[in-house]
Design a protein around this motif. Structure first.
Motif, PDB file in Angstrom:
ATOM      1  N   ASP A 151     112.801  91.837  27.460  1.00 53.60           N
ATOM      2  CA  ASP A 151     114.196  92.222  27.687  1.00 53.60           C
ATOM      3  C   ASP A 151     114.341  93.731  27.574  1.00 53.60           C
ATOM      4  O   ASP A 151     114.348  94.281  26.477  1.00 53.60           O
ATOM      5  N   GLU A 152     114.453  94.398  28.695  1.00 55.66           N
ATOM      6  CA  GLU A 152     114.606  95.850  28.751  1.00 55.66           C
ATOM      7  C   GLU A 152     113.691  96.561  27.762  1.00 55.66           C
ATOM      8  O   GLU A 152     114.164  97.325  26.923  1.00 55.66           O
ATOM      9  N   THR A 188     120.144  88.987  30.275  1.00 57.10           N
ATOM     10  CA  THR A 188     119.650  88.625  28.952  1.00 57.10           C
ATOM     11  C   THR A 188     119.900  87.149  28.677  1.00 57.10           C
ATOM     12  O   THR A 188     119.044  86.442  28.143  1.00 57.10           O
TER      13      THR A 188
END
Ligand code: ATP
Ligand code: MG
Lengths: 347, 270
Positions: A166-167, A50
């Protein structure tokens, strides 16, 4: 829809990150992301994925000495609002005070497009994500998968130079994750946009990435195409993190790798090999009179399309092998194994 | 079954008694304001005479109170909302300390705050005798309520990510603040406003010290009326007070009510 802006080449130079509390989240990192490429950051929790993504986005500044280049231009000092990248957050970050259509049109409103231009583009995005029926809903009236579609549509509506995710699928259940993954994959290929995708799910990484960046403790462990990462892991960490890896200890004697359970032919072995690593699918059951390895079945799991066997060969951990489903195995049964020498690795 | 009905009746009865305990004095007081002669009771007849006298004698205090409470609201909005925003964004020991300190004007008796203001600004003649002197006191007193109420809402939403989402779409600071932050703490702002207006309207302790004969607010006037005039006038005053404040509160409350959320089942596109 076609991407109006030319895809972006991203380059990280010497980007390290130390947080105010002294946490060193990222060791100095260099990375080149080609225009139109999909790069996946993969690694265990807390490894700095991240943080790296946020440095690219402009939400985090690298430590002094680091720089971020977009198409060769230094953008290190630019805040995210000036970088023109689209971002999809794990928690979606949809604005609760706006409807679905208003969310998608927000970036266009900021760019002062006319009302009719906004309406047209929003309609296009709604159609692309197949959520036309939701246009007037409030975001708290959406399911997780629908929210994710809105978040993607919102990020893409402004035709960003790159898409950072992000995810994006972590909060969804497995089945939905699979179908959305396919959809995102198709979308990224179709748009030809540069994309950076963060995940800790290796199946997702394998499926989506042109290249995968495997990270460990704030460092890049390996960068490569999914096949390379899987078949030729550069470090023990990568070997263990991606897929299942078997280990057998022994040593080289007369061109063969000799272990407690037998000897393997290994023409390309390094002379000082102390351990052989190989994937489950490179092991086969050998019912001949003289199998290279002998062991006993420690456990057998019927998985439907195949059977997963744990075979005790006197090592620390049993070997994991996968075999056809039809055959039945009993615990304690003696079996012979052979390993495809092309699959053997030393690390 | 019978047992449950009995229990229910008891609970209902108790609730009604408590309500009566709270409401009856208010009704009696308002009724007294409409009675011709309080001592001889309602039999003496109903009249609007007292209300009229209050209106002619104390009209100024009513307007002043409304004016002060609206100015106070404006002040707490301008000071309190940004303050709450900063406190919500900066999660440091200092911001926690400030948050605690903010309750001081509430914890310290109003009289003490008023005295402090008089000691500090008493010599500033024009300011001391103007209604803005009272306003300053009211803002001091009500600001924590605004800040806390907005802060509570801001802490409950993921402000940081929402702002980052807006920034990723190109929104600069001002755009994020007006498009994202303010609309999403709307309920906190409205609840805070309700609180501030109510408190400012009814504030007596501090105002009593801060006021001059020319800057009487409604509660101060009410105390005057009770102390020096007929009980009927005081009661009529209460009635007027109610007529002013109840519609205001109802209006604010209607604004504060969250929009209804429809339940929508999970559904996925093919
Ligand atoms: N604002 C911050 N202040 C201090 N430390 C931080 C901050 N943000 C992240 N870290 C630390 O930096 C390291 C890397 O964090 P990062 O969020 O990049 O991990 P990640 O790989 O994304 O993990 P996950 O898969 O759990 O999301 C972690 O040890 C984390 O605790
Ligand atoms: Mg993360």
């Amino acid at each position: 829809m076609t991407q109006a802006t030319k895809p972006l080449a991203i380059r990280l130079r010497n980007c390290a990150k130390t947080f105010a509390d002294g946490t060193r989240a990222l060791q100095p990192l260099d990375l080149d992301i080609g225009a139109g490429e999909t790069v996946v950051f993969l690694g265990p929790s807390g490894c700095g994925k991240t943080t790296t993504l946020r440095i690219i986005a402009g939400l985090e500044r690298p430590d002094a000495g680091g720089s971020v280049l977009f198409d060769g231009e230094d953008v290190t000092a630019l805040p995210i609002e000036a970088r023109h990248v689209g971002m999809v957050f794990q928690s979606y970050a949809l604005f609760p005070n706006m409807s679905v259509a208003e969310n998608i049109g927000y970036g266009l409103r900021i760019r002062r497009l006319t009302r009719s231009e906004i309406a047209a583009r929003v309609g296009e995005m709604l159609a692309m994500m197949r959520i036309e029926a939701l246009a007037d809903r409030r975001v708290d009236q959406l399911s997780g998968g629908q929210r994710q579609r809105v978040a993607l549509a919102r990020a893409l509506a402004v035709r960003p130079r790159a898409l950072l995710l992000d995810e994006p699928l972590t909060a969804l259940d497995a089945k939905l994750r699979d179908s959305l993954r396919l959809e995102i994959d198709g979308l990224l290929r179709r748009l030809g946009i540069t994309a950076v995708y963060v995940t800790h799910d290796q199946a997702e990484a394998m499926a989506l990435g042109d290249r995968i960046v495997v990270m460990d403790h704030g460092r890049v462990a390996q960068v490569g195409r999914p096949r390379e990462i899987y078949q030729r892991p550069a470090t023990r960490f990568v070997a263990d993190f991606i897929g299942t890896m078997n280990r057998l200890s022994g040593r080289i004697e007369q061109g063969r790798f000799v272990t407690a359970a037998g000897a393997l032919a290994w023409p390309e072995a390094p002379a000082d090999a102390r351990e052989a690593l190989f994937r489950p699918e490179d092991v086969a059951i050998d019912d001949g009179a003289n199998p290279p390895l002998r062991g006993t079945v420690a456990a057998a799991f019927f998985l439907g399309d195949r059977t997963r066997l744990f075979v005790d060969v006197g090592g620390e951990r049993p070997l994991v092998i996968e075999t056809e489903a039809r055959r039945d195995f009993a615990r304690g049964q003696a079996i012979g194994l052979r390993v495809d020498s092309r699959g053997l690795m030393a690390l | 079954m019978a047992e449950r009905r009995l229990l229910f009746s008891l609970q209902l009865g108790f609730t009604l008694v408590v309500c009566a305990f709270l409401i009856v004095p208010v009704i009696l007081s308002m009724l007294a304001g409409l009675t011709a002669n309080y001592l001889s009771g309602v039999q003496s007849g109903l009249t609007l005479r007292w209300v009229g006298e209050v209106w002619s004698g104390y009209r100024e205090t009513i307007f002043l109170s409304i004016g002060i409470s609206l100015c106070c609201l404006a002040g707490t909005l301008v000071l309190g909302v940004p303050a709450a925003y900063v406190l919500a964004k900066r999660q440091s020991a200092l911001s926690r300390a400030i948050e605690e300190l903010l309750v001081m004007p509430v914890a310290v008796p109003g009289l003490a705050t008023a005295l402090a203001l008089i000691v500090t600004y008493g010599a500033a003649g024009a300011f001391r005798t103007s209604w803005s002197f009272i306003l300053v006191g009211h803002v001091l007193f009500t600001l924590p309520f605004m800040v806390r109420s907005v802060l509570a809402v801001l802490s409950a939403i993921d402000l940081k990510t929402l702002e980052e989402g807006a920034a990723s779409l190109g929104a600069g600071f001002a755009q994020r603040f007006f498009h994202i932050v303010l609309p999403n703490c709307r309920s906190g702002i409205l609840a805070g406003s309700l609180m501030v207006v109510t408190l400012s309207m009814g504030e007596f302790n501090m105002t009593w010290l801060l006021h001059t004969p020319l800057t009487k607010t409604l509660p101060v006037g009410l105390a005057d009326a009770y102390a020096s005039l007929r009980l009927e006038i005081g009661s009529a005053y209460t009635l007027v007070f109610f007529l002013m404040i109840v519609p205001l509160l109802l209006a604010l409350q209607a604004l504060t009510r969250p929009r209804p959320v429809k339940f929508v089942a999970e559904e996925e596109q093919p």
